[in-house]
Write an enzyme that holds these catalytic residues in place. Structure first.
Site, PDB file in Angstrom:
ATOM      1  N   CYS A 180       0.885  -1.167   0.000  1.00 12.61           N
ATOM      2  CA  CYS A 180       0.000   0.000   0.000  1.00 12.61           C
ATOM      3  C   CYS A 180       0.915   1.208   0.000  1.00 12.61           C
ATOM      4  O   CYS A 180       1.603   1.477   0.979  1.00 12.61           O
ATOM      5  CB  CYS A 180      -0.910   0.022   1.226  1.00 12.61           C
ATOM      6  N   CYS A 188      -0.661   4.432   2.412  1.00 11.10           N
ATOM      7  CA  CYS A 188      -0.733   4.271   3.875  1.00 11.10           C
ATOM      8  C   CYS A 188      -0.351   2.850   4.209  1.00 11.10           C
ATOM      9  O   CYS A 188       0.822   2.503   4.160  1.00 11.10           O
ATOM     10  CB  CYS A 188      -2.076   4.693   4.447  1.00 11.10           C
ATOM     11  N   SER A 189      -1.316   2.007   4.510  1.00  7.23           N
ATOM     12  CA  SER A 189      -0.942   0.647   4.903  1.00  7.23           C
ATOM     13  C   SER A 189      -2.127  -0.277   4.774  1.00  7.23           C
ATOM     14  O   SER A 189      -2.326  -1.156   5.602  1.00  7.23           O
ATOM     15  CB  SER A 189      -0.484   0.645   6.340  1.00  7.23           C
ATOM     16  N   CYS A 190      -2.936  -0.070   3.754  1.00  4.46           N
ATOM     17  CA  CYS A 190      -4.106  -0.923   3.565  1.00  4.46           C
ATOM     18  C   CYS A 190      -3.637  -2.366   3.428  1.00  4.46           C
ATOM     19  O   CYS A 190      -2.612  -2.636   2.797  1.00  4.46           O
ATOM     20  CB  CYS A 190      -4.874  -0.515   2.323  1.00  4.46           C
TER      21      CYS A 190
END
Lengths: 130, 218
Positions: free
Chosen positions: B117, B120-122
């Protein structure tokens, strides 16, 4: 070769298990999901806020660990709560003062079995294998 | 490491002047937020407990491993999984409100898939639990896009030049899950045994599953 990135990567920790390394991060995660369940915002709204917080941070720095990551998460949630008019700065500051008082009280009581370690446990494994 | 990760964060000018407090400011802020929202009747701390426990204990890579093992042993399920990941997972009782789409990408000898991602950090929480720390690092998120072959090699997965690498960026509502190749030496294993050999990293796409010795699971 991006020597900096490489060094950064070696600094990244692996969770190994799925437990949160920082207890506050677990609460933060739970609070965020609980709010979205209640329909105060969608996870997509939150994601937009998180992207902004991460983007701002990465203009000048890098996310290297859980603490830095969940700090962005906390910023993102704070921004969202303020922009939705759910939480005002003054309310937050006052509540934080109460929390600090309470924690200091607890800390004092617990003084005898003072086990808290501010550092991470030594289970950090370098991810990169040369 | 050159950096000290435990330095004080001067954040937003919020300094509480309580140097003796053994908790980071983030812990104080988080508790204050939760307490405020609870006082306002917006959230129930008991529900927060449940959510945290659920993600810490109930969901994890084992969940994704069940999906993978099922796909390896049931071609019809695999077809459904590749067509609609969310629906197929729901058949196994796997799912959650956070995922809108789950796109399962299959590794083959010619094509290697990996997820990232960039913004962000999906992460596919509902099938893999919480992401590992490195997944959220700036380094992983930027380098996997810029130089995936090199980064994968650094992470212990050197790929031949003729293997095509597909990097899937989870920035939209779509979450990805890598269906790793079933390793050799697993023909005799049951679905339950297969679940045990599927690693989290193989489902992110930063690792392959090792060839198994027949009758051994090491």
């Amino acid at each position: 070769m991006s020597g900096t990135s490489q060094a950064v990567f070696e600094g990244a920790v692996d969770l190994g298990s799925l437990e949160f390394r920082e207890p506050w991060a677990a609460r933060l995660f739970g609070v965020t999901l609980a709010m979205s369940e209640r329909g105060l915002f969608t996870m997509k709204d939150f994601q937009h806020s998180l992207i902004a917080a991460v983007g701002d941070f990465e203009k000048a720095s890098c996310i290297r660990d859980e603490e830095e990551y969940y700090t962005r998460w906390l910023e993102a949630l704070s921004v969202l709560l303020k922009s939705r008019g759910i939480m005002k700065d003054e309310m937050l500051s006052a509540t934080e003062e109460r929390v600090v008082e309470r924690l200091l009280g607890l800390q004092h009581e617990r003084h005898h079995h003072h086990e808290h370690s501010p550092g991470r446990p030594d289970v950090i494994a370098p991810l990169v294998v040369a | 490491m050159a950096h000290d990760h435990h330095h004080d964060h001067h954040h937003d000018g919020h300094s509480h002047g309580h140097e003796e407090l053994e908790r980071p400011w983030q812990a104080v802020r988080t508790e204050a937020v939760e307490s405020l929202l609870a006082d306002l009747g917006i959230i129930d701390p008991a529900r927060v407990d449940e959510i945290v426990r659920y993600y810490e204990e109930k969901v994890g890579p084992k969940t994704g491993a069940r999906v993978v093992a099922k796909a390896w042993t049931d071609p019809e399920f695999k077809a459904r999984l590749l067509a609609n990941g969310l629906e197929a997972c729901a058949e196994l009782g796997i799912g959650g409100p956070e995922t809108e789409y789950l796109h399962v990408v299959e590794n083959t000898p010619e094509v290697h898939n990996v997820i990232v991602c960039t913004l962000c950090s999906c992460y596919p929480w509902t099938v893999l639990g919480l992401p590992p720390a490195w997944y959220k690092s700036s380094a992983y998120r930027s380098r996997m896009v810029r130089e995936p072959r090199r980064l994968l090699a650094e992470m212990g997965l050197p790929l031949q030049d003729d293997v095509r690498i597909q990097v899937w960026d989870s920035v939209s509502e779509i979450r990805y899950l890598v269906l790793p190749e079933r390793p050799a030496g697993t023909d005799g294993l049951t679905e339950e045994q297969l679940i045990e050999i599927v690693s989290r990293d193989s489902m992110i796409g930063v690792a392959k599953l090792p060839v198994q010795d027949q009758g051994s699971q090491s």
